[in-house]
Design a protein around this motif. Structure first.
Motif, mmCIF file in Angstrom:
data_model
loop_
_atom_site.group_PDB
_atom_site.id
_atom_site.type_symbol
_atom_site.label_atom_id
_atom_site.label_comp_id
_atom_site.label_asym_id
_atom_site.label_seq_id
_atom_site.Cartn_x
_atom_site.Cartn_y
_atom_site.Cartn_z
ATOM 1 N N GLN A 190 150.134 104.362 41.718
ATOM 2 C CA GLN A 190 150.270 103.967 40.031
ATOM 3 C C GLN A 190 151.330 104.645 39.468
ATOM 4 O O GLN A 190 152.343 104.106 38.868
ATOM 5 C CB GLN A 190 148.918 104.617 39.638
ATOM 6 N N THR A 203 141.722 108.437 46.183
ATOM 7 C CA THR A 203 141.934 108.540 45.071
ATOM 8 C C THR A 203 143.492 109.121 44.723
ATOM 9 O O THR A 203 144.200 108.490 43.941
ATOM 10 C CB THR A 203 141.017 109.399 44.185
ATOM 11 N N PRO A 214 142.970 114.191 37.185
ATOM 12 C CA PRO A 214 142.102 114.736 37.868
ATOM 13 C C PRO A 214 141.593 116.132 36.718
ATOM 14 O O PRO A 214 142.518 116.639 36.104
ATOM 15 C CB PRO A 214 142.494 115.330 38.980
ATOM 16 N N ARG A 256 136.982 110.730 41.266
ATOM 17 C CA ARG A 256 137.903 109.799 41.275
ATOM 18 C C ARG A 256 138.832 109.415 40.058
ATOM 19 O O ARG A 256 139.173 108.181 39.713
ATOM 20 C CB ARG A 256 137.506 108.410 42.034
ATOM 21 N N ALA A 257 138.826 110.384 39.207
ATOM 22 C CA ALA A 257 139.686 110.239 37.821
ATOM 23 C C ALA A 257 141.211 109.993 38.139
ATOM 24 O O ALA A 257 141.785 110.708 39.132
ATOM 25 C CB ALA A 257 139.211 111.262 36.852
ATOM 26 N N VAL A 258 141.785 109.249 37.474
ATOM 27 C CA VAL A 258 143.223 109.152 37.568
ATOM 28 C C VAL A 258 144.064 110.404 37.187
ATOM 29 O O VAL A 258 144.849 110.830 37.777
ATOM 30 C CB VAL A 258 143.746 107.885 36.725
ATOM 31 N N SER A 290 145.861 106.066 45.398
ATOM 32 C CA SER A 290 146.071 105.216 44.464
ATOM 33 C C SER A 290 146.646 105.795 43.317
ATOM 34 O O SER A 290 147.631 105.025 42.538
ATOM 35 C CB SER A 290 144.988 104.607 44.038
ATOM 36 N N ARG A 291 146.571 107.103 42.868
ATOM 37 C CA ARG A 291 147.162 107.800 41.735
ATOM 38 C C ARG A 291 148.802 107.642 42.264
ATOM 39 O O ARG A 291 149.590 107.393 41.363
ATOM 40 C CB ARG A 291 146.659 109.154 41.509
ATOM 41 N N LYS A 349 137.583 109.029 50.405
ATOM 42 C CA LYS A 349 137.432 108.543 49.115
ATOM 43 C C LYS A 349 138.412 109.527 48.056
ATOM 44 O O LYS A 349 139.283 108.961 47.286
ATOM 45 C CB LYS A 349 136.254 108.644 48.506
ATOM 46 N N VAL A 350 138.469 110.614 48.584
ATOM 47 C CA VAL A 350 139.116 111.593 47.744
ATOM 48 C C VAL A 350 140.873 111.366 47.853
ATOM 49 O O VAL A 350 141.529 111.345 47.070
ATOM 50 C CB VAL A 350 138.928 113.161 48.104
#
Lengths: 274, 164
Positions: free
Chosen positions: B47, B40, A74, A70-72, B43-44, B36-37
């Motif tokens: 952002q 992510t 990846p 879940r890294a911003v 949310s990216r 969840k993936v």
């Protein structure tokens, strides 16, 4: 399960070996455990097929879990997993639209499960003495997935549209006189879907594996028959085999894609009718 | 073909284990991990979109601030130009005034000098007349032995000097 490569060790015992040169032998199911496990009278022995289903599941869990950081920004692994989820998401968005979002878990599982099964079956593990079993080359396995997809389409269709779902079989603009015939034709084509879905995958995987097995038997038989035959038949077969292997990897991906894509298309019918 | 030959023996096992393992795949991977993936990724994306929006807002603000600065700068420049023009006009007026004053002074000096010159000339001319009249009377008295009237001699001398 015993592939052509194991044949090399049996060179001395030609008669016994030739009995093993059966390209269909690789599809043989074997009970590994629980030969007497029964549920309601039905035998559920753990077979080599079940083993490779489990391995495909395990590999898939490991693969996706590796992308859960879940890294911003990846990493490579996370990027690969996100590419697959994005691919399925895009496919559903293109074929079903906004309503397709809720099917991402199912289509992703379906696509990746078939993809991993196909790829695992092509792994050259025979070199290590482990012979992969491609359970997607059994219609008893692909049929379950096809019926599952078809059931979801039926459930979604009738739950969302009720009996109006039958209007799927009467395309817009059909002349009234033609409606009975068109209805029957469309109904048949609709009912054929689970069979075509399951059979397509099973046939493609089986054909590819039989072809590889036949070509590899040419290489080995040619080698056993003498140097001249090896050069004439064995070497070209080997070269062809390398190419077919690449083709089979492509087919493995395409068949998984087709299965998932057609499920998306059918889901679109159920979600949006025409 | 084992797929058909073994179907009767194995179909239940195949269906059972496929449902088990595909079920595990669906619930663990599909339902457990994939959302969840995708969260992510979402949310990216959000952002990135927010950052872009913030950058856009910052640029708009910078633009408006630059515009404000420009108007202020233009006003300042206009004011400066006005000041320069005023100073220039003031300077020109002062110069003109001073020049006029200097001119007046020079004129006055010139007039005074001219008056002095005229005076000097007049007194010189009167002196010359007196000298000439005295000389004439002396000459006349010596040569002709006549004693002439001072006024007459002076008138004759003046006439000769003027016409001479």
């Amino acid at each position: 399960m015993v592939g052509a490569l194991s044949f090399i060790g049996d060179r001395d015992n030609r008669v016994a070996a030739e009995a093993k040169l059966d390209p269909m032998h690789q599809f043989q199911l074997e009970k590994l455990a629980g030969a007497d496990w029964n549920i309601a009278g039905y035998n559920v022995a753990f077979t080599n097929s079940a083993l490779w289903m489990g391995l495909a599941t395990l590999a898939l869990i490991v693969f996706v879990a590796g992308g859960m950081k879940r890294a911003v920004v990846p990493g490579r692994w996370q990027m690969a997993v996100e590419t697959f989820t994005g691919f399925i998401d895009g496919m559903l968005a293109a074929n079903v639209g906004k309503a397709g979002k809720k099917y991402v878990p199912y289509i992703f599982s379906l696509f990746m499960f078939i993809l991993f099964a196909n790829f695992l079956g092509l792994m050259p593990l025979g070199v290590l003495g482990v012979h992969p079993f491609t359970f997607t080359s059994h219609f008893s396995a692909t049929g379950v997935l096809a019926v599952l997809s078809f059931s979801i389409v039926l459930i979604v269709g009738f739950a969302k549209h009720g009996l109006h779902f039958f209007s799927l079989f009467v395309p817009h603009g059909t002349p009234v006189a033609m409606i009975p015939i068109i209805f029957v034709v469309e109904l048949i084509s609709f009912l054929v879907r689970p069979f075509s879905l399951g059979l397509r995958l099973f046939v493609a995987m089986m054909a590819g594996h039989v072809l590889l097995e036949v070509l590899s038997s040419f290489v080995i038989s040619g080698g056993n028959a003498g140097p001249a035959l090896f050069v004439i038949a064995g070497l070209p077969s080997f070269v062809l085999m390398v190419g077919i292997c690449a083709l089979e990897l492509l087919v493995a991906g395409i068949q998984a894609y087709v299965f998932a894509l057609l499920t998306c298309v059918y889901l679109n019918d159920a979600e949006n009718l025409h | 073909m084992p797929q058909i030959a073994q179907l009767g023996e194995f179909y239940s096992s195949q269906i059972f284990w496929l449902l088990i393992f595909f079920g595990i795949t669906f619930f663990v991977v599909g339902r457990g991990m994939v959302p969840k993936v995708m969260d992510t990724v979402a949310s990216r994306d959000k952002q990135i979109a927010d950052d872009l929006k913030a950058a856009e807002a910052a640029r708009a603000q910078a633009d408006s601030e630059e515009a404000a600065w420009r108007t202020r700068e233009n006003a300042n420049r206009a004011q400066a130009q006005g000041l320069i023009a005023d100073a220039r006009a003031q300077g020109a007026a002062a110069t003109t005034e001073r020049l006029a004053a200097a001119q007046a002074r020079i004129d006055a000096e010139i007039a005074a000098a001219e008056a002095r010159i005229a005076d000097a000339r007049r007194s010189a001319a009167a002196e010359i007349e007196t000298v000439a009249a005295d000389a004439t009377r002396e000459i006349v008295s010596r040569i002709a032995g006549l004693s002439l009237d001072d006024t007459a001699v002076r008138g004759a001398v003046k006439e000769n000097l003027v016409h001479g």
